[in-house]
Scaffold this active site. Structure first.
Site, PDB file in Angstrom:
ATOM      1  N   CYS A   1       0.819  -1.229   0.000  1.00  0.00           N
ATOM      2  CA  CYS A   1       0.000   0.000   0.000  1.00  0.00           C
ATOM      3  C   CYS A   1       0.850   1.277   0.000  1.00  0.00           C
ATOM      4  O   CYS A   1       0.567   2.222  -0.761  1.00  0.00           O
ATOM      5  CB  CYS A   1      -0.957  -0.015   1.190  1.00  0.00           C
ATOM      6  SG  CYS A   1      -0.204  -0.555   2.723  1.00  0.00           S
TER       7      CYS A   1
ATOM      8  N   HIS B   1      -2.438   6.520   4.399  1.00  0.00           N
ATOM      9  CA  HIS B   1      -1.002   6.648   4.623  1.00  0.00           C
ATOM     10  C   HIS B   1      -0.525   7.973   4.026  1.00  0.00           C
ATOM     11  O   HIS B   1      -0.970   8.378   2.948  1.00  0.00           O
ATOM     12  CB  HIS B   1      -0.233   5.514   3.921  1.00  0.00           C
ATOM     13  CG  HIS B   1      -0.454   4.151   4.519  1.00  0.00           C
ATOM     14  ND1 HIS B   1      -1.103   3.938   5.722  1.00  0.00           N
ATOM     15  CD2 HIS B   1      -0.073   2.916   4.073  1.00  0.00           C
ATOM     16  CE1 HIS B   1      -1.123   2.638   5.984  1.00  0.00           C
ATOM     17  NE2 HIS B   1      -0.509   1.994   5.001  1.00  0.00           N
TER      18      HIS B   1
END
Ligand SMILES: NC(=O)c1ccc[n+]([C@@H]2O[C@H](COP(=O)([O-])OP(=O)(O)OC[C@H]3O[C@@H](n4cnc5c(N)ncnc54)[C@H](OP(=O)(O)O)[C@@H]3O)[C@@H](O)[C@H]2O)c1
Length: 336
Positions: A130, A243
């Protein structure tokens, strides 16, 4: 166009549930049967798909029969255990674990960057890590202007990156601390509430964590550039979702900030947000990787610094996997 029959392996987890949501949103290709697979603990429970309850099944050797695609949202050992059965059933396995990412026979794909690799698959296609997807979405438009020779990256990774248990741990610890109790630690290596943890995964002999090596190793494979060098520090932060990354990069040719801005503005799947900058909350539950704080590095003529944020459950996992399937399915159908 024929409807694509899709199973989700790990449908009850943080990524699996997001996959179901992303599949529900698809409009320009038809999805047929959707089969939800998880552990025996979840068998018999239901999840809603387009307003209809779908019953979860415990995965078995015969679970993949009749499926065109299996979206994998389970950890490495389970992905390895079930991959042969998925391939044997004739389905394509688009896997989110790291089990197959560096296997030379398995394409590792971000469709906005290397969609052509999808068609080299032999039954398995891997979805990248990710933090790697979010970083490469931000830097690939710059890479297309000039090769990037080195990158130094610091990540600020949300607790849901560790799945449903990571999300639950932050919420539980906040409640425990607010009630005057000690925080219980189960999922992360230290207390995450009101804290930062500079460790995601185990450390190698050189002192890098497994998460930190992924951006280097997977970045080389996705950009087809074995010379790319990425040095990374990955930090878990008490943020629920998305993130964020601080990226310093050096290019082979000198690039003006104007041409970098233009490349980012034109890039599919990227939003240049300099008013004033992206934050994890702003980027939650949407698919764009937002880039901001673009500036020239003060120590190197060809150095550029930027900040980016992306929803790691969507573009960092579920959306990227569904985009791979969509690209493959549309191409297969149009060639039939
Ligand atoms: N979270 C992220 O942001 C993220 C991003 C990119 C990639 N990934 C990767 O995606 C995968 C899934 O991550 P996640 O965060 O969604 O994890 P998660 O929330 O912990 O979900 C795990 C899933 O695996 C299932 N499972 C566990 N044991 C099983 C068994 N014995 N047989 C069948 N299914 C079983 C669980 O089903 P039960 O509910 O029945 O136990 C659940 O559906 C991992 O490989 C992870 O590294 C995660």
């Amino acid at each position: 166009m024929k409807a694509c029959r899709i199973a989700i392996l790990g449908a009850t987890g943080a990524v699996g549930r997001t996959m179901l949501q992303v599949l529900e949103e698809q409009t320009d290709w038809e999805i047929g049967e959707v089969r939800l697979l998880a552990s025996p603990r979840s068998a018999g429970q239901t999840l809603l798909f387009k307003g209809q309850p779908l019953t979860l099944e415990a995965v078995t050797e015969t679970s993949f029969e009749g499926m065109d695609v299996v979206l994998g949202a389970v950890e490495n050992e389970l992905a390895k255990r079930w991959a042969p059965w998925i391939v044997k059933a004739g389905a394509v396995f688009v896997d989110n674990s790291s089990a197959f990412r560096l296997d030379p026979g398995v394409p590792l794909v971000i469709p906005q960057i290397n969609a052509e690799d999808i068609f080299k698959h032999q039954g398995i296609i891997a979805n990248p890590n990710c933090a790697t997807i979010i970083a490469l979405m931000a830097v690939a438009p710059i890479y297309r202007l000039s090769r990037i020779t080195r990158m130094i990256v610091s990540t600020y990774q949300a607790v849901s990156g560790a799945g449903a248990a990571g999300l639950a741990e932050l919420k539980r610890q906040i409640m425990e601390l607010e009630a005057g109790k000690a925080a219980t630690i189960e999922t992360f290596p230290a207390q995450i509430a009101y804290n930062l943890i500079p460790q995601i995964g185990g450390f190698n002999e050189a002192g890098y964590s497994s998460e930190e090596m992924k951006l280097n190793d997977e970045g080389q494979k996705i950009l087809h550039d074995p010379e790319l060098r990425v040095s990374c520090t990955c930090v878990r932060v008490p943020v629920l979702r998305c993130h964020s990354e601080s990226i310093y990069l050096e290019t082979e040719a000198f690039l003006s900030l104007d041409e970098v801005r233009q490349a980012l503005e034109e890039a599919e799947g990227v939003l240049l947000n300099e008013q004033p900058y992206p934050t994890p909350l702003d980027c939650t539950d949407q698919d764009l990787v937002e880039v901001g704080r673009l500036r020239r590095d003060l120590t190197c003529e060809k150095g550029i610094a930027l900040w980016c944020c992306g929803d790691q459950l969507r573009k960092g996992a579920a959306t990227n996997a569904v985009e791979i399937v969509r690209e493959w399915w549309k191409s297969v159908q149009s060639s039939n």
